[in-house]
Every structure is written in structure tokens, then in C-alpha cells.
Scaffold this motif. Structure first.
Motif, short mmCIF file in Angstrom:
data_model
loop_
_atom_site.label_atom_id
_atom_site.label_comp_id
_atom_site.label_asym_id
_atom_site.label_seq_id
_atom_site.Cartn_x
_atom_site.Cartn_y
_atom_site.Cartn_z
N ARG A 25 0.84 -1.17 0.03
CA ARG A 25 -0.07 -0.08 0.06
C ARG A 25 0.97 1.22 -0.02
O ARG A 25 0.77 2.10 -0.76
CB ARG A 25 -0.80 0.04 1.26
CG ARG A 25 -1.82 -1.07 1.42
CD ARG A 25 -2.66 -1.38 0.13
NE ARG A 25 -3.01 -0.50 -0.62
CZ ARG A 25 -3.73 -0.58 -1.55
NH1 ARG A 25 -3.72 -1.72 -2.42
NH2 ARG A 25 -4.43 0.56 -2.15
N GLU A 67 -4.25 -8.78 -9.37
CA GLU A 67 -5.02 -7.87 -8.68
C GLU A 67 -4.22 -6.50 -8.59
O GLU A 67 -4.77 -5.36 -8.51
CB GLU A 67 -5.34 -8.49 -7.37
CG GLU A 67 -4.54 -8.54 -6.29
CD GLU A 67 -3.53 -9.88 -6.42
OE1 GLU A 67 -2.80 -10.24 -5.59
OE2 GLU A 67 -3.81 -10.68 -7.51
N GLU A 68 -2.79 -6.53 -8.45
CA GLU A 68 -2.14 -5.43 -8.28
C GLU A 68 -2.13 -4.49 -9.73
O GLU A 68 -2.36 -3.38 -9.66
CB GLU A 68 -0.91 -5.76 -7.94
CG GLU A 68 -0.31 -6.00 -6.65
CD GLU A 68 1.10 -6.45 -6.48
OE1 GLU A 68 1.40 -6.86 -5.45
OE2 GLU A 68 1.84 -6.04 -7.46
N GLU A 122 -5.35 -2.79 -10.18
CA GLU A 122 -5.57 -1.53 -9.24
C GLU A 122 -4.65 -0.40 -9.58
O GLU A 122 -4.91 0.70 -9.57
CB GLU A 122 -5.03 -1.92 -7.77
CG GLU A 122 -5.17 -0.87 -6.92
CD GLU A 122 -4.92 -1.21 -5.46
OE1 GLU A 122 -4.92 -0.45 -4.62
OE2 GLU A 122 -4.81 -2.58 -5.11
#
Length: 510
Positions: free
Chosen positions: A186, A210-211, A214
Motif C-alpha cells: 500500500r 489484482e495489483e 489496481e
């Protein structure tokens, strides 16, 4: 008004035209036309061996194209060294750490980029700047701290701090989160957003889909050394990405529990202390059965790597016992434990898994030369048997290699990891310890590792693996141990494990 094509050309900061890179027996890149869009997070994805890292090395000046050209701001450039690339504003954070463990954190950040005042390094200024960079990454480490004393995740953040210390227009991040905890990821994403606002273009390579969805703005896919497709991330989907990556090579994994036998590994009260106080391992107790797969989940610094090193004898433990088939291994060293049937695939592939100056064959048989009869009379090597076993393992693990006598460095990161796996299996183990075995491995290669773990269990071997990916642990394990602050905080059978329970147990308690 500017037409769409000229507008798109203006938005491209780096472009390659018909770029190829050929090594002996291997074409890593084949006539690739690749575009990097200005002030965007340019995601590059593909299976291991697709050519991603090779392309990044050429953009960073580490490698040069065999043919084709690289354009920066629309003009052809020759990038024959990292210094040349950095002068043009291109910096890279390598997948494998490129640091000096015998130096302190500050010196690693500024090496070859020192700040001089009247011919002398301005250490006070460098210390203050290093402190600021580390604080941006929320890394509470003294710049004078020895790098070698930090865990691999914290070393990764130091590598990122070094890149941020330079006047960078294009920052290449090759698997930057592979060793980071979720909280550190994060922080990194926040830093990336800050860099974008400052006009820095990011090239981002990761196997964590998923990274990519995003953080990415634009996605490009390579396969088998070729450009396959590109698309805005907002117009892409995970199924589309996987289809483009693997083509008609469908990959899937279905969990099947293996028949479990008797207890083979019994650990009681294993405790290891830090030199400066505190625990590396704190009263760790568990058992492992033949045919069982145990997954270990925990945040960075939870003690997963320390547990594996304690089990195989690479780290001294002050108290506790490790019993293998009822034999206490307390007085047995690493080599003796290896011979008795415990094998380890380490987390840090480059530092602990391979010898970079040696061939693929030599690396794969390194652990086994003194254990399983690769020697003739007078302790001479038996090349025939060695080559036969190596070729069998290459086929078993689907390692992409044209010649096993090539240097290990000629392989992609994922295929190097498979060689490390093969080296462990060469010893004929009874218990296999896998520390983050899928770190830096693509979707297809991950499935290969998943099947390997399942097959080992079906053969009656006992398997323990660690992972920082919740979904991976929950998909593979018969039982999950959660660690925090060197302790086992939960021991859950597969049917009782939930994301909430695992996350809660992994959070250190005050």
C-alpha cells in the motif's frame, strides 16, 4: 486540432521498433514493437520467459538489442550502460536485489550517485536525504544500519529508495512487491501515485493480477518473446489477460487431498533469540504427517523464513527439539539434516538458491553430489548419470531451456526458481520446505508449482510452504499455520480457515 494518431505519438515516451535479443540457442525477444505511455503506469505482463525482464534490461542499458532500435521522445537512442540510461532519465529497480549487504543502508542508496562538496562526500546531506526517502516508504530504519541485517522485504524498500534518489523520468519496477507485505505494498502504491503527479512515467512488471488491475493505466502482454497485445487497463479483464498470456495453454489447479500417513516431523518449543533481544522464534510447536501439505501465512518478519532455517539447521536455536521420524536432529548440522531427508527451497533465489557462475546442470546437482551416487570410484563425477537425472528433472518441472550446460543466468527468474526446486528434489527428500516458492513467478508457472506440491503429497512426501498470498495458502494447504512475532498464532484445518481468521491471527498483538 491534433488527430488521434499524432496525439497518441505525443503520449509515447519510449518506443521499440522490431527489437530482437538473441542469446546462444535462445531468442528472448523476437521483432518486438513496444510502447511506453507518458505519465502512466505501464503494466507489462507475461509468463516467465516471455521476454519482459530482457526488454527492461535493454531500456535500462544493461543489455543491447541484437537488432531493431529504441526511441526516446521519438528519437533513436543507444543505451549501452545503466549510466547512459540514467543520464537520459531511465532508472530500474531489478527483480533480483542489486545491493551490497556488507555496506550500510545510506551507502547502498547513493552508491555511484554520491553528493560531493569540495571533493568530499557530503555525508550529513546524504543522511538527511536517505532519512527522508525511507520515511516516504514508511521504513523505520537508521540509514547507518547494516543492510545485511535487514529482511529481504526491507532490502527491497531500500532498492526502491535508491531509485527515488535519482532524477528519474521513467522508472522501471520489475516485480517490486514480490518480497513486500500487504501494508508495504500500500505504501509503494501511494509512492507511485506521487511519482505520477510529479510527471514520472512508470513501467510496472508483476505477476499479481489484482495489483495490475489496481495500479495500472495501460497494459501490454508478451508471450514467448513476442508482443501480443496492449489495452487500457479499464478496458481489460483478468480472464482476457490470462487468455492473452497463455494462449491455448490452459492452466488450472484442482485441490485433491492426499492420503496422510504417520507423523514424520515433530517440532516442540523451538525458540531462537535475536542478538539484540526479542525472539526470531518463540516456542514454536507443531507436527507434520506424510502426505500432508501445511501452508504458513504471516506478515513480513513474522518468522516464516526463520522457522524453515531453524528446521534445516541454517539458524541456531537456543531451545526446543526437531524430530524427524523420531530422531532428534538437535545436534545435526545442515548437511546432515539434508542427508536425512529435509530439503529447503529458500526465499531469496539469487543469494541462497543458485550459484550464478555455474551452469544449469551444476546448480541442479549441487546439493546431491555427495548424497545420491553421482560419483564414480576415486570420487569422480559420473556425467552420464548426472545428465540423465538433470534432463529428467527439466522435463518433470517443464523448465524452458535449450541446453542444460548454459549458465543459470541465461534463464528467466521463474525458470531459475524451477532449477532451485529441482535441486531440492534431487536429494530425495522426505520433508520439503518451500519458502515463498511462487515469488516472482507468472500465472502459468505458479500452476506448475501448485501441481508439483500436490504431486509430492500424493507420493507420500510431507510439504510445508510459506506464502504472503492468502488465496494461495487457502487453495493449496490441508492445514494452515499462522505466524506473528515468531509465534504460531493459529493452527487451522482447511475447512475452518477463513480470510478473516487468517488476517486476524497474523496481526501482531500489543
Amino acid at each position: 486540432m491534433q488527430n488521434p494518431q499524432s496525439q497518441q505519438a505525443t503520449d509515447v515516451i519510449i518506443e521499440t521498433r522490431n527489437v530482437s535479443r538473441v542469446y546462444p540457442g535462445v531468442t528472448a525477444l523476437d521483432q518486438v514493437n513496444y510502447r511506453v505511455y507518458r505519465n502512466k503506469v505501464n503494466v507489462l505482463i507475461g509468463e516467465n520467459g516471455a521476454g519482459k525482464s530482457t526488454m527492461m534490461k535493454m531500456l535500462a542499458g544493461v543489455e543491447t538489442p541484437s537488432s531493431g532500435e529504441i526511441l526516446l521522445e521519438g528519437k533513436p537512442v543507444s543505451l549501452t550502460s545503466t549510466q547512459q540510461a540514467e543520464k537520459r532519465g531511465i532508472s530500474i529497480i531489478f527483480q533480483e536485489l542489486n545491493l551490497f549487504p556488507n555496506m550500510n543502508v545510506m551507502d547502498n542508496i547513493f552508491i555511484a550517485n554520491e553528493f560531493f562538496q569540495r571533493g568530499v562526500i557530503n555525508e550529513k546531506y546524504q543522511y538527511a536525504l536517505a532519512k527522508t526517502l525511507l520515511e516516504r516508504l514508511e521504513l523505520d530504519v537508521d540509514p547507518y544500519a547494516a543492510l545485511g541485517e535487514l529482511g529481504i522485504g526491507h532490502q527491497q524498500l531500500v532498492e526502491i529508495a535508491r531509485a527515488l534518489s535519482k532524477d528519474t523520468r521513467v522508472l522501471i519496477m520489475d516485480e517490486p512487491t514480490s518480497a513486500l507485505s500487504q501494508s508495504e505494498v500500500r505504501v509503494l502504491f501511494n509512492v507511485i501515485e506521487q511519482l505520477k503527479r510529479r510527471g514520472v512515467t512508470i513501467i510496472y512488471i508483476s505477476h499479481r493480477l489484482e495489483e495490475l488491475m489496481e495500479i495500472g493505466d495501460h497494459i501490454t502482454i508478451f508471450r514467448d518473446g513476442r508482443f501480443i497485445s496492449e489495452r487500457e487497463v479499464r478496458d481489460a479483464s483478468v480472464p482476457w489477460i490470462i487468455e492473452q498470456m497463455v494462449g491455448d495453454k490452459k492452466k488450472h489447479f484442482d485441490y485433491h487431498a492426499a492420503a496422510q500417513g504417520d507423523t514424520i516431523l515433530q517440532v516442540e518449543g523451538l525458540t531462537a533469540l535475536h542478538q539484540n533481544g526479542g525472539y526470531k522464534l518463540n516456542d514454536v510447536t507443531f507436527s507434520l504427517r506424510k502426505g500432508e501439505v501445511i501452508g504458513i501465512y504471516g506478515l513480513l518478519g513474522a518468522g516464516r523464513t526463520e522457522l524453515f532455517k531453524g528446521l534445516i539447521g541454517l539458524m541456531h536455536c537456543q531451545s526446543g527439539s526437531v524430530l524427524l521420524n523420531g530422531e532428534n536432529l538437535a545436534k545435526r548440522n545442515f548437511q546432515q539434516r539434508l542427508k536425512r531427508g529435509i530439503a529447503l527451497v529458500p526465499e531469496d533465489r539469487q543469494a541462497e538458491g543458485v550459484v550464478q557462475l555455474m551452469s544449469i546442470t551444476a546448480n541442479m546437482t549441487l546439493s546431491d553430489l555427495s548424497l545420491r551416487g553421482f560419483r564414480r570410484a576415486l570420487r569422480m563425477l559420473n556425467p552420464g548419470k548426472e545428465n540423465q537425472r538433470v534432463n529428467e528433472m527439466i522435463g518433470h518441472l517443464a523448465i524452458k531451456v535449450s541446453d542444460a550446460e548454459l549458465p543459470i543466468t541465461s534463464l528467466s527468474g521463474g525458470n531459475q526458481q524451477k532449477v532451485v526446486l529441482g535441486k531440492a528434489l534431487m536429494t530425495g527428500p522426505k520433508v520439503v520446505l518451500l519458502d515463498e516458492p511462487t515469488r516472482g513467478i507468472d500465472v502459468g508457472a505458479k500452476t506448475d508449482v501448485y501441481h508439483l506440491i500436490g504431486n509430492l503429497a500424493q507420493q507420500g512426501l510431507a510439504v510445508m510452504f510459506s506464502s504472503s498470498e492468502l488465496d494461495e495458502v487457502m487453495a493449496l494447504a490441508d492445514r494452515i499455520l499462522v505466524m506473528a512475532d515468531g509465534r504460531i498464532t493459529a493452527d487451522l484445518p482447511r475447512a475452518e480457515a477463513t480470510r478473516e481468521k487468517l488476517i486476524s491471527a497474523s496481526t501482531p498483538q500489543a
